[in-house]
Design a protein around this motif. Structure first.
Motif, PDB file in Angstrom:
ATOM      1  N   GLY A 190       3.019  -0.560   0.717  1.00  0.00           N
ATOM      2  CA  GLY A 190       3.941  -1.433  -0.009  1.00  0.00           C
ATOM      3  C   GLY A 190       3.256  -2.560  -0.745  1.00  0.00           C
ATOM      4  N   THR A 191       1.996  -2.379  -1.092  1.00  0.00           N
ATOM      5  CA  THR A 191       1.217  -3.443  -1.748  1.00  0.00           C
ATOM      6  C   THR A 191       1.435  -3.423  -3.250  1.00  0.00           C
ATOM      7  OG1 THR A 191      -0.474  -3.165  -0.035  1.00  0.00           O
ATOM      8  CG2 THR A 191      -1.100  -4.401  -2.019  1.00  0.00           C
ATOM      9  N   ASP A 192       1.547  -4.614  -3.845  1.00  0.00           N
ATOM     10  CA  ASP A 192       1.540  -4.721  -5.302  1.00  0.00           C
ATOM     11  C   ASP A 192       0.104  -4.549  -5.783  1.00  0.00           C
ATOM     12  OD1 ASP A 192       4.242  -5.149  -5.554  1.00  0.00           O
ATOM     13  OD2 ASP A 192       4.055  -7.332  -5.350  1.00  0.00           O
ATOM     14  N   ILE A 193      -0.085  -3.671  -6.757  1.00  0.00           N
ATOM     15  CA  ILE A 193      -1.430  -3.303  -7.183  1.00  0.00           C
ATOM     16  C   ILE A 193      -1.704  -3.845  -8.573  1.00  0.00           C
ATOM     17  CG2 ILE A 193      -2.998  -1.364  -7.547  1.00  0.00           C
ATOM     18  CD1 ILE A 193      -0.935   0.277  -5.866  1.00  0.00           C
ATOM     19  N   TYR A 240       6.789   3.229  -9.607  1.00  0.00           N
ATOM     20  CA  TYR A 240       6.987   2.719 -10.968  1.00  0.00           C
ATOM     21  C   TYR A 240       5.771   1.939 -11.456  1.00  0.00           C
ATOM     22  CZ  TYR A 240       8.840   0.377 -15.027  1.00  0.00           C
ATOM     23  OH  TYR A 240       9.021  -0.083 -16.303  1.00  0.00           O
ATOM     24  N   GLN A 241       5.009   1.383 -10.544  1.00  0.00           N
ATOM     25  CA  GLN A 241       3.777   0.688 -10.946  1.00  0.00           C
ATOM     26  C   GLN A 241       2.831   1.646 -11.680  1.00  0.00           C
ATOM     27  OE1 GLN A 241       2.243  -2.332  -7.864  1.00  0.00           O
ATOM     28  NE2 GLN A 241       3.458  -0.934  -6.585  1.00  0.00           N
ATOM     29  N   LEU A 242       2.778   2.894 -11.215  1.00  0.00           N
ATOM     30  CA  LEU A 242       1.943   3.894 -11.883  1.00  0.00           C
ATOM     31  C   LEU A 242       2.510   4.247 -13.255  1.00  0.00           C
ATOM     32  CD1 LEU A 242       1.348   6.378  -8.885  1.00  0.00           C
ATOM     33  CD2 LEU A 242       0.098   4.282  -9.446  1.00  0.00           C
ATOM     34  N   ILE A 243       3.825   4.449 -13.307  1.00  0.00           N
ATOM     35  CA  ILE A 243       4.464   4.831 -14.579  1.00  0.00           C
ATOM     36  C   ILE A 243       4.310   3.736 -15.612  1.00  0.00           C
ATOM     37  CG2 ILE A 243       6.707   5.372 -15.627  1.00  0.00           C
ATOM     38  CD1 ILE A 243       7.493   6.723 -12.991  1.00  0.00           C
ATOM     39  N   GLU A 244       4.506   2.502 -15.187  1.00  0.00           N
ATOM     40  CA  GLU A 244       4.384   1.375 -16.113  1.00  0.00           C
ATOM     41  C   GLU A 244       2.966   1.273 -16.675  1.00  0.00           C
ATOM     42  OE1 GLU A 244       6.031  -3.172 -16.061  1.00  0.00           O
ATOM     43  OE2 GLU A 244       4.897  -2.496 -14.308  1.00  0.00           O
ATOM     44  N   TYR A 245       1.977   1.485 -15.835  1.00  0.00           N
ATOM     45  CA  TYR A 245       0.579   1.430 -16.293  1.00  0.00           C
ATOM     46  C   TYR A 245       0.281   2.565 -17.275  1.00  0.00           C
ATOM     47  CZ  TYR A 245      -4.518   1.908 -16.123  1.00  0.00           C
ATOM     48  OH  TYR A 245      -5.838   2.021 -16.462  1.00  0.00           O
ATOM     49  N   LEU A 246       0.760   3.768 -16.976  1.00  0.00           N
ATOM     50  CA  LEU A 246       0.485   4.910 -17.848  1.00  0.00           C
ATOM     51  C   LEU A 246       1.124   4.757 -19.217  1.00  0.00           C
ATOM     52  CD1 LEU A 246       0.830   7.779 -15.215  1.00  0.00           C
ATOM     53  CD2 LEU A 246      -1.269   7.014 -16.349  1.00  0.00           C
ATOM     54  N   GLY A 299       4.917  12.004   0.615  1.00  0.00           N
ATOM     55  CA  GLY A 299       5.388  12.968   1.579  1.00  0.00           C
ATOM     56  C   GLY A 299       6.728  12.643   2.197  1.00  0.00           C
ATOM     57  N   SER A 300       7.334  11.532   1.835  1.00  0.00           N
ATOM     58  CA  SER A 300       8.629  11.141   2.400  1.00  0.00           C
ATOM     59  C   SER A 300       9.761  11.530   1.457  1.00  0.00           C
ATOM     60  CB  SER A 300       8.667   9.624   2.634  1.00  0.00           C
ATOM     61  OG  SER A 300       7.683   9.241   3.568  1.00  0.00           O
ATOM     62  N   PRO A 301      10.980  11.666   1.977  1.00  0.00           N
ATOM     63  CA  PRO A 301      12.133  11.886   1.091  1.00  0.00           C
ATOM     64  C   PRO A 301      12.238  10.764   0.065  1.00  0.00           C
ATOM     65  CG  PRO A 301      12.739  12.281   3.369  1.00  0.00           C
ATOM     66  CD  PRO A 301      11.359  11.698   3.407  1.00  0.00           C
ATOM     67  N   LEU A 302      12.729  11.089  -1.099  1.00  0.00           N
ATOM     68  CA  LEU A 302      12.777  10.138  -2.207  1.00  0.00           C
ATOM     69  C   LEU A 302      13.772   9.018  -1.922  1.00  0.00           C
ATOM     70  CD1 LEU A 302      11.430   9.794  -4.960  1.00  0.00           C
ATOM     71  CD2 LEU A 302      13.351  11.038  -5.975  1.00  0.00           C
ATOM     72  N   THR A 303      13.329   7.779  -2.113  1.00  0.00           N
ATOM     73  CA  THR A 303      14.192   6.602  -1.943  1.00  0.00           C
ATOM     74  C   THR A 303      13.964   5.653  -3.115  1.00  0.00           C
ATOM     75  OG1 THR A 303      12.507   5.367  -0.697  1.00  0.00           O
ATOM     76  CG2 THR A 303      14.009   6.767   0.581  1.00  0.00           C
ATOM     77  N   GLU A 304      14.897   4.719  -3.280  1.00  0.00           N
ATOM     78  CA  GLU A 304      14.735   3.725  -4.340  1.00  0.00           C
ATOM     79  C   GLU A 304      13.517   2.842  -4.067  1.00  0.00           C
ATOM     80  OE1 GLU A 304      16.185   3.877  -7.000  1.00  0.00           O
ATOM     81  OE2 GLU A 304      18.084   4.931  -6.672  1.00  0.00           O
ATOM     82  N   GLU A 305      13.219   2.580  -2.786  1.00  0.00           N
ATOM     83  CA  GLU A 305      12.040   1.774  -2.449  1.00  0.00           C
ATOM     84  C   GLU A 305      10.758   2.495  -2.857  1.00  0.00           C
ATOM     85  OE1 GLU A 305      14.500   2.481  -0.437  1.00  0.00           O
ATOM     86  OE2 GLU A 305      15.472   0.522  -0.175  1.00  0.00           O
ATOM     87  N   GLY A 306      10.724   3.811  -2.606  1.00  0.00           N
ATOM     88  CA  GLY A 306       9.564   4.585  -3.021  1.00  0.00           C
ATOM     89  C   GLY A 306       9.411   4.619  -4.521  1.00  0.00           C
ATOM     90  N   ILE A 307      10.544   4.739  -5.239  1.00  0.00           N
ATOM     91  CA  ILE A 307      10.495   4.749  -6.704  1.00  0.00           C
ATOM     92  C   ILE A 307       9.946   3.423  -7.223  1.00  0.00           C
ATOM     93  CG2 ILE A 307      11.900   4.855  -8.798  1.00  0.00           C
ATOM     94  CD1 ILE A 307      13.757   6.757  -7.326  1.00  0.00           C
ATOM     95  N   ALA A 308      10.345   2.308  -6.588  1.00  0.00           N
ATOM     96  CA  ALA A 308       9.856   0.993  -7.024  1.00  0.00           C
ATOM     97  C   ALA A 308       8.334   0.918  -6.910  1.00  0.00           C
ATOM     98  CB  ALA A 308      10.516  -0.102  -6.186  1.00  0.00           C
ATOM     99  N   ASN A 346      16.836  10.883  -7.285  1.00  0.00           N
ATOM    100  CA  ASN A 346      16.232  11.947  -8.088  1.00  0.00           C
ATOM    101  C   ASN A 346      16.518  11.753  -9.565  1.00  0.00           C
ATOM    102  OD1 ASN A 346      16.748  12.977  -5.271  1.00  0.00           O
ATOM    103  ND2 ASN A 346      15.565  14.699  -6.043  1.00  0.00           N
ATOM    104  N   ARG A 347      17.748  11.394  -9.873  1.00  0.00           N
ATOM    105  CA  ARG A 347      18.111  11.203 -11.285  1.00  0.00           C
ATOM    106  C   ARG A 347      17.369  10.013 -11.875  1.00  0.00           C
ATOM    107  NH1 ARG A 347      22.462   9.038 -14.668  1.00  0.00           N
ATOM    108  NH2 ARG A 347      23.036  10.625 -16.200  1.00  0.00           N
ATOM    109  N   ASN A 348      17.233   8.932 -11.128  1.00  0.00           N
ATOM    110  CA  ASN A 348      16.548   7.755 -11.640  1.00  0.00           C
ATOM    111  C   ASN A 348      15.065   8.030 -11.900  1.00  0.00           C
ATOM    112  OD1 ASN A 348      18.898   6.245 -11.506  1.00  0.00           O
ATOM    113  ND2 ASN A 348      18.489   5.515  -9.432  1.00  0.00           N
ATOM    114  N   LEU A 349      14.405   8.694 -10.942  1.00  0.00           N
ATOM    115  CA  LEU A 349      12.987   9.000 -11.131  1.00  0.00           C
ATOM    116  C   LEU A 349      12.795  10.033 -12.232  1.00  0.00           C
ATOM    117  CD1 LEU A 349      10.060   8.641 -10.378  1.00  0.00           C
ATOM    118  CD2 LEU A 349      10.352  10.330  -8.555  1.00  0.00           C
ATOM    119  N   LEU A 350      13.699  11.008 -12.326  1.00  0.00           N
ATOM    120  CA  LEU A 350      13.600  12.009 -13.386  1.00  0.00           C
ATOM    121  C   LEU A 350      13.669  11.362 -14.758  1.00  0.00           C
ATOM    122  CD1 LEU A 350      13.514  15.061 -14.121  1.00  0.00           C
ATOM    123  CD2 LEU A 350      16.013  14.988 -14.158  1.00  0.00           C
ATOM    124  N   LYS A 351      14.552  10.395 -14.926  1.00  0.00           N
ATOM    125  CA  LYS A 351      14.661   9.701 -16.211  1.00  0.00           C
ATOM    126  C   LYS A 351      13.372   8.957 -16.544  1.00  0.00           C
ATOM    127  CE  LYS A 351      17.710   6.732 -18.918  1.00  0.00           C
ATOM    128  NZ  LYS A 351      16.616   6.122 -19.697  1.00  0.00           N
TER     129      LYS A 351
END
Length: 457
Positions: free
Chosen positions: A161-164, A126-132, A114-123, A239-244
């Motif tokens: 901000g927990t590593d899962i 990315y844990q979800l994307i890497e797992y998928l 629900g927050s504006p997109l940030t590089e911290e949020g993308i990091a 946005n561009r980084n997450l889109l890629k």
């Protein structure tokens, strides 16, 4: 000695895709790495120009976007962020009190969902994307919902901000896939932003022309890819980084459709509402545009491996800005590509710099210029009907050229980017087009239209 490169080193394959998406280049001064394999980043000067001269960079990219797609004044102003998005039926992005209320709710929800997109949020995401990426064979991935209790636990961990440890077996692939969609759905605006909405609708309408100059129903894939490359260049960096990252995941998922039963189009149906649709609108608000948006999303998935490279002429303009002659310091000079180094253009520029030339030489140069421009007008007049042709015709009329054929009936003026009224400005307009190159005696096509190709679906 500094090197404009990205070192592979011993980066694992899984991490390399992330680093390529988020960090486009590094400056390497470590002498110990000189013997290691180096990958030169062809977009180095493009990224440099984006960071150091954002206004010049935006002007360069937007001028080429309007060459490909016809954006009337209001739609161009929306792309530039000068006015808010307007949709049929009066629907549009949230505003006023509702926007303030949503902002308060986002503060309560945490740093990710629900927050504006940030590089911290993308990091975190990315844990979800890497797992998928490791679980692409699951049937119905992104379509079958997961367990709501497990999803809430995972959501809370990401917000904190927990590593899962997703490999522990506590979570299922469907939990992770559903949560990724949920994250995108709760962003304050679609991943491709409200500003780009109408531009994507126009890209869907780019069709090929037949030999007689008539528009066909065959999508022009090359121009669509080029337009998307340009639009992606002016997205906000997060946005561009997450889109890629997202498009690469969906591309790899579609490649496994024999196992997971999720084609590019099926995935597009799942993600178009979060990536392309404006917020707070329904399918009824979008009406006939639904098909365009879904097809456009499927096109981006299928061609994702080509969309995050700057077009060659943008690279050349950026490179020339930093490495070209010392006179190339204005944004008008950025309109010059490799073709601008032809002798005829060197002569025109020399005429400006050397005011001590004799009157006879100036008259001869003026005569040659007018002859070349008249021939240019004739060739443009014979081009297939398109937004580009109309733009070039209007540019000729601004110059009040002698002995040019009669003007076409005037059409309502729309808001456009300001352009030079000098002859050299007109020459630059022609020469910077990747499809047209001018010589002193003729105008020729450098890249002919490729007709008869299949559409992108």
């Amino acid at each position: 000695m500094a090197a404009e490169a990205l070192s592979e080193g011993e980066v694992p394959a899984g991490d390399r895709s992330r680093s390529d998406a988020i960090c486009n280049f590094v400056i390497c001064n470590d002498s110990s790495l000189r013997g290691q394999p180096i990958i030169f980043n062809p977009d180095f000067f493009v990224e440099k120009l984006r960071h150091e001269k954002p206004e010049v960079f935006t002007e360069l990219v937007v001028s080429n976007i309007t060459r490909l797609i016809d954006l009337p004044g209001t739609e161009l102003a929306q792309l530039m962020g000068e006015v808010d998005l307007k949709l049929p039926g009066g629907a549009g992005p949230a505003g006023g009190f509702f926007r303030s209320l949503m902002s308060l709710k986002r503060k309560e929800k945490g740093v990710v969902f629900g927050s504006p997109l940030t590089e911290e949020g993308i990091a975190q995401i990315y844990q979800l994307i890497e797992y998928l990426h490791k679980n692409l064979r699951v049937e119905g991935l992104f379509r079958v919902p997961g367990n709501s209790v497990r999803q809430q636990l995972l959501r809370d961990a990401l917000n904190n901000g927990t590593d899962i440890d997703l490999e522990s077996g506590e979570f299922h692939s469907n939990d992770v896939a559903t949560l990724l969609k949920m994250f995108l759905g709760e962003l304050p605006e679609p991943l491709l932003t409200h500003k780009h909405f109408h531009a994507h609708l126009k890209i869907a309408d780019l069709m090929q022309f037949d030999d007689k100059g008539n528009k066909t129903s065959i999508p022009d894939k090359e121009r669509q890819i080029e337009a998307l490359q340009l639009l992606f260049l002016i997205l906000p960096p997060p946005n561009r980084n997450l889109l890629k990252l997202l498009l690469d995941l969906l591309y790899q998922t579609a490649k496994k459709q024999d196992k997971n039963k999720m084609s590019a189009y099926n995935l597009a149906l799942m993600f178009a509402p979060h990536v392309l649709w404006p917020k707070n609108v329904t399918a009824n608000d979008l009406q006939e545009n639904i098909t365009k948006l879904n097809n456009g999303m499927a096109f981006m998935i299928k061609h994702s491996q080509k969309l995050f490279k700057a077009p060659a002429y943008i690279r050349e303009c950026a490179r020339s800005y930093y490495l070209g002659s010392r006179t190339q310091v204005s944004k008008d000079d950025l309109d010059l590509t490799t073709s601008c180094h032809a002798k005829s253009f060197q002569l025109a520029r020399s005429q400006k710099r050397n005011r001590v030339d004799s009157c006879s030489q100036q008259e001869e140069i003026q005569q040659r210029t007018e002859e070349a421009l008249r021939e240019l007008f004739q060739h443009v007049h014979n081009m297939p009907e398109s937004a580009k042709k109309k733009q070039l015709i209007r540019q000729f009329h601004k110059q009040s050229l002698p002995q040019t054929p009669g003007r076409e009936p005037s059409s309502p003026r729309v808001q456009k980017r300001a352009r030079s009224r000098s002859f050299s400005g007109l020459i630059k307009l022609f020469s910077c087009s990747p499809a047209l190159r001018m010589t002193p005696t003729r105008l020729k096509w450098s890249e002919g239209k490729k007709e008869g190709k299949k559409g992108f679906f």
